[in-house]
Design a protein around this motif. Sequence first.
Motif, PDB file in Angstrom:
ATOM      1  N   ASP A   1       0.857  -1.192   0.000  1.00 34.68           N
ATOM      2  CA  ASP A   1       0.000   0.000   0.000  1.00 34.68           C
ATOM      3  C   ASP A   1       0.890   1.238   0.000  1.00 34.68           C
ATOM      4  O   ASP A   1       2.096   1.133   0.144  1.00 34.68           O
TER       5      ASP A   1
ATOM      6  N   GLU B   1      -3.598   3.620  -7.826  1.00 31.11           N
ATOM      7  CA  GLU B   1      -3.688   2.849  -6.594  1.00 31.11           C
ATOM      8  C   GLU B   1      -5.140   2.698  -6.140  1.00 31.11           C
ATOM      9  O   GLU B   1      -5.559   1.636  -5.680  1.00 31.11           O
ATOM     10  N   GLU B   2      -5.883   3.777  -6.343  1.00 29.57           N
ATOM     11  CA  GLU B   2      -7.307   3.762  -5.989  1.00 29.57           C
ATOM     12  C   GLU B   2      -8.052   2.675  -6.780  1.00 29.57           C
ATOM     13  O   GLU B   2      -8.785   1.877  -6.215  1.00 29.57           O
TER      14      GLU B   2
ATOM     15  N   LYS C   1      -7.134  -0.905  -5.836  1.00 28.48           N
ATOM     16  CA  LYS C   1      -7.816  -1.346  -4.612  1.00 28.48           C
ATOM     17  C   LYS C   1      -9.260  -1.725  -4.897  1.00 28.48           C
ATOM     18  O   LYS C   1      -9.754  -2.735  -4.407  1.00 28.48           O
ATOM     19  N   SER C   2      -9.939  -0.907  -5.705  1.00 28.54           N
ATOM     20  CA  SER C   2     -11.336  -1.217  -6.025  1.00 28.54           C
ATOM     21  C   SER C   2     -11.425  -2.495  -6.836  1.00 28.54           C
ATOM     22  O   SER C   2     -12.449  -3.162  -6.837  1.00 28.54           O
ATOM     23  N   CYS C   3     -10.356  -2.796  -7.534  1.00 27.18           N
ATOM     24  CA  CYS C   3     -10.357  -3.976  -8.396  1.00 27.18           C
ATOM     25  C   CYS C   3     -10.618  -5.244  -7.587  1.00 27.18           C
ATOM     26  O   CYS C   3     -11.171  -6.207  -8.099  1.00 27.18           O
ATOM     27  N   SER C   4     -10.240  -5.228  -6.324  1.00 28.29           N
ATOM     28  CA  SER C   4     -10.510  -6.423  -5.522  1.00 28.29           C
ATOM     29  C   SER C   4     -12.014  -6.672  -5.436  1.00 28.29           C
ATOM     30  O   SER C   4     -12.449  -7.781  -5.167  1.00 28.29           O
TER      31      SER C   4
ATOM     32  N   ARG D   1      -0.406  -6.872  -9.608  1.00 27.11           N
ATOM     33  CA  ARG D   1      -0.612  -5.487  -9.201  1.00 27.11           C
ATOM     34  C   ARG D   1       0.492  -4.546  -9.685  1.00 27.11           C
ATOM     35  O   ARG D   1       0.229  -3.451 -10.186  1.00 27.11           O
TER      36      ARG D   1
END
Length: 396
Positions: free
Chosen positions: A203, A239-240, A243-246, A256
């Motif tokens: 992160d 990065e945003e 993260k939403s991709c999860s 990643r």
Amino acid sequence: EIGELAKSMGYNAYLVGGIIRDIILGWENLDIDIVIEGDGIVFAKEFAKIKQAKVATHERFKTATLVMKDGMRIDIATAREEYYDLPGALPVVEKSSIKLDLYRRDFTINALAMKLHDEFGDLLDFFGGLNDIKNKKIRVLHMLSFVDDPTRMYRAVRFAARLGFDIGQQTDRLIKVAVELGIVNKVEKIRIFNEIVHILNNDNVKSSFEMLKSYRLIRTLDNKLIIDDRILSYIDEAEEIVKSCSIFCKNKKIKRERVFLILLEYLFGKSTSFSKAVGADDQTYEFVKNTSKKIPIANGILSKKNVNDLEIYEALSKIPLEGILALYPLTKEKERLIRYLEDLMHREPIIKGKDLIKLGFKPSKIFGQMINDIFKQQLLGKIKDKIEAIKYIEEN
Ligand code: CTP
């Protein structure tokens, strides 16, 4: 059990490395690193025999890796021996070599050890690591640490970003001097790349890059790689979306780090190859380069007036998911892109080969085309369910 066996063999055993740091911080870490004062290989073989574990040894480095029956991995190393050259000094090999072993490590917070053979759980803290964990400081153990291993500068950034620690004053100065001296260019590029991959997989990529920028740790690899605010804000957006991709990407797996590599490859594309400059291996470089090349076309389609879902699907499904995510910060059509990630990407043909057989068609070469045809109608919203699909087949 490791401690007991070591004791019975006349050895000392210690749990070392990142796991101690993480236990103290209350973080999960499954890497078990053991250092043996004695012969690590003999010990590993003996322990493997008792536990019916698999063992691989590396004679040259006096290390071994055990794979336990439950799949757990244990790395076993032999403590470096310590010699006193001073006249009259006795070579006290066995007892103090763990100290030397720890002294050769990167940061105080990683140079803690836990005794396993005796007074189980006793912490060895020769260099103030415990205090540094408490005060959230990344500190090297000695002045020459970055000369010994320049990749540690990137590790300092990684740990600072991951743990939310500061880089100590002296350590900060040593990095600046080391960069000034250009010692980064003395290491194999791939080792630097591996650290950069670690940074991209943690992160706080943006704050890592802010640090890398302030130490000029990227620019020192290639003078054209100037990280400015625009690039930092793109990284932030990437990065945003990663993260939403999860959530969006459901079962679709990504590498990643490649999202950031593609983005940076694209952003620096006109002047230099980012991934090449930071030492990517050939396979990664090819993937990143080829994917970044596809970004402008995909963005063109996405930005087209009145574009329909079929056109979006056809343009984006040709690009690896990492490339689509890298496109997110770059495109003005973020909503369309999210629509692709959330919905279109997961669509599947309503009609499959076995449905066609049930309808009485003989398996043939045109199956693929029929299925595809119907799928296109689905994406255009003209076919919503199987019944409509069957009607479509009958009519065409
Ligand atoms: N180490 C080092 N210098 C390096 C790499 C590693 O001194 N260039 C030492 C560190 O003390 C580290 C240990 O080797 O604790 C194991 O390395 P690694 O697994 O990379 O680090 P961890 O601290 O375990 O980090 P992570 O939790 O990310 O695995």
